[in-house]
Design a protein around this motif. Structure first.
Motif, short mmCIF file in Angstrom:
data_model
loop_
_atom_site.label_atom_id
_atom_site.label_comp_id
_atom_site.label_asym_id
_atom_site.label_seq_id
_atom_site.Cartn_x
_atom_site.Cartn_y
_atom_site.Cartn_z
N ILE A 262 80.33 50.29 25.89
CA ILE A 262 81.44 51.16 25.48
C ILE A 262 82.42 50.40 24.60
O ILE A 262 82.89 50.90 23.58
CB ILE A 262 82.15 51.74 26.72
N ALA A 263 82.75 49.17 25.01
CA ALA A 263 83.68 48.35 24.23
C ALA A 263 83.15 48.09 22.83
O ALA A 263 83.91 48.13 21.84
CB ALA A 263 83.94 47.04 24.96
N GLN A 264 81.88 47.84 22.71
CA GLN A 264 81.27 47.60 21.40
C GLN A 264 81.36 48.85 20.52
O GLN A 264 81.66 48.76 19.33
CB GLN A 264 79.81 47.18 21.56
N THR B 9 81.52 53.79 35.81
CA THR B 9 81.59 53.66 34.36
C THR B 9 82.26 54.87 33.70
O THR B 9 83.15 54.72 32.85
CB THR B 9 80.18 53.48 33.76
N LYS B 10 81.86 56.07 34.08
CA LYS B 10 82.41 57.28 33.46
C LYS B 10 83.91 57.42 33.74
O LYS B 10 84.67 57.85 32.88
CB LYS B 10 81.66 58.51 33.95
N VAL B 11 84.30 57.05 34.95
CA VAL B 11 85.72 57.12 35.32
C VAL B 11 86.54 56.22 34.41
O VAL B 11 87.58 56.62 33.87
CB VAL B 11 85.93 56.74 36.79
N TRP B 12 86.08 54.96 34.23
CA TRP B 12 86.83 54.01 33.42
C TRP B 12 86.76 54.35 31.94
O TRP B 12 87.71 54.14 31.20
CB TRP B 12 86.31 52.59 33.67
N GLU B 13 85.64 54.92 31.51
CA GLU B 13 85.53 55.33 30.11
C GLU B 13 86.57 56.39 29.78
O GLU B 13 87.21 56.36 28.73
CB GLU B 13 84.12 55.86 29.84
N THR C 53 86.46 48.36 28.86
CA THR C 53 86.15 49.19 27.70
C THR C 53 86.74 48.65 26.40
O THR C 53 86.63 49.29 25.36
CB THR C 53 86.64 50.62 27.91
N GLY C 54 87.38 47.49 26.45
CA GLY C 54 87.73 46.79 25.23
C GLY C 54 89.11 47.02 24.65
O GLY C 54 89.37 46.61 23.51
N LEU C 55 90.04 47.61 25.40
CA LEU C 55 91.38 47.84 24.84
C LEU C 55 92.10 46.54 24.54
O LEU C 55 92.74 46.38 23.49
CB LEU C 55 92.21 48.70 25.80
N GLU D 239 89.85 35.16 17.38
CA GLU D 239 88.40 35.19 17.60
C GLU D 239 88.25 35.42 19.10
O GLU D 239 88.70 34.61 19.91
CB GLU D 239 87.75 33.87 17.20
N VAL D 240 87.63 36.52 19.49
CA VAL D 240 87.60 36.95 20.89
C VAL D 240 86.19 36.86 21.47
O VAL D 240 85.23 37.32 20.86
CB VAL D 240 88.11 38.39 21.04
N VAL D 241 86.11 36.25 22.64
CA VAL D 241 84.90 36.33 23.45
C VAL D 241 85.21 37.32 24.56
O VAL D 241 86.06 37.06 25.42
CB VAL D 241 84.49 34.96 24.03
N ALA D 242 84.58 38.49 24.50
CA ALA D 242 84.85 39.57 25.44
C ALA D 242 83.69 39.64 26.44
O ALA D 242 82.57 40.00 26.08
CB ALA D 242 84.99 40.89 24.70
N VAL D 243 83.99 39.30 27.69
CA VAL D 243 82.93 39.24 28.71
C VAL D 243 83.26 40.20 29.84
O VAL D 243 84.43 40.37 30.22
CB VAL D 243 82.76 37.80 29.24
N ASP D 244 82.24 40.85 30.37
CA ASP D 244 82.39 41.72 31.52
C ASP D 244 81.07 41.70 32.29
O ASP D 244 80.00 41.55 31.69
CB ASP D 244 82.73 43.15 31.09
#
Length: 222
Positions: free
Chosen positions: A96-98, A20-24, A70-72, A83-88
């Motif tokens: 983080i994305a929120q 997580t920290k790496v991708w953040e 992370t939501g880019l 209108e986006v449905v963002a799933v992970d």
């Protein structure tokens, strides 16, 4: 889809436990190493390539960002009016994305931690899946695309790791020397092999080769 569920569990564990920290940091403006900078630049170029496959004005369109990280991508889709449905599968990446989403677009985005193929997410005009299928075998990718297209009016734009000598060397090294941390192994694919399992409707879009980031964009329309 036993292989799919087993791989999905490994990917979820890996991202929530150690990545997580790496991708953040990678998906931000923070300084990174030269190698990771090539990955960041490659991902930026790939995101632009994928977005170019969709209309510039997405007002009124419902888009699934499958594997939003992370939501880019989510943020850009919302800026275009979608209108986006963002799933992970990683709840930590969803958080983080929120946090990073511009509050002006909050009403346009529904975040969900879970399976990108979940029917409860609803139907879509288009689906984008950037680097979220790279750990799966060809038959699982074919099954995922079939499940997604049943609920998608337009196209599914996605990426795979192409079967290049460089990536195959990494893949074979991973098979010879299994990783103790249970991190998932990226699986390179030849376009022709994927076409066999997906049937008609698969098309090449383009490839990005940026240092340690090598990825191929494809799209599928049944």
């Amino acid at each position: 889809m036993a292989d799919y569920h087993a791989t999905r569990a490994r990917v979820e564990d890996y991202f929530d436990r150690s990545a997580t920290k790496v991708w953040e940091r990678l998906c931000s403006d923070a300084p990174v190493s030269r190698i990771r900078q090539t990955v960041r630049e490659g991902r930026d170029a790939m995101r632009a390539m994928m977005l170019a496959r969709l209309p510039g004005d997405l007002s009124g369109a419902r888009i699934l960002d499958a594997g939003c990280g992370t939501g880019l991508m989510t943020a850009e889709l919302a800026r275009r009016g979608a209108e986006v449905v963002a799933v992970d599968i990683s709840p930590q990446l969803i958080a983080i994305a929120q946090q990073r989403l511009d509050p002006r677009h909050a009403a346009q985005v529904r975040f969900s931690a879970g399976d990108m193929t979940d029917e409860a997410l609803g139907s879509f005009d288009h689906v984008i899946a950037m680097d979220s299928l790279i750990y799966y075998r060809a038959h699982d990718i074919g099954a995922i695309l079939q499940r997604l297209t049943l609920r998608t009016q337009g196209k599914v734009v996605f990426t795979v790791a192409p079967r290049t000598p460089f990536l195959m060397a990494f893949f074979m090294a991973g098979k010879l020397f299994p990783r103790a941390d249970r991190s998932p192994t990226m699986i390179p694919h030849a376009y022709e092999d994927l076409a066999k399992v997906t049937g008609d409707g698969l098309a090449r879009v383009g490839r990005i080769d940026s240092g340690f980031y090598i990825s191929e964009c494809l799209e599928f329309r049944p």
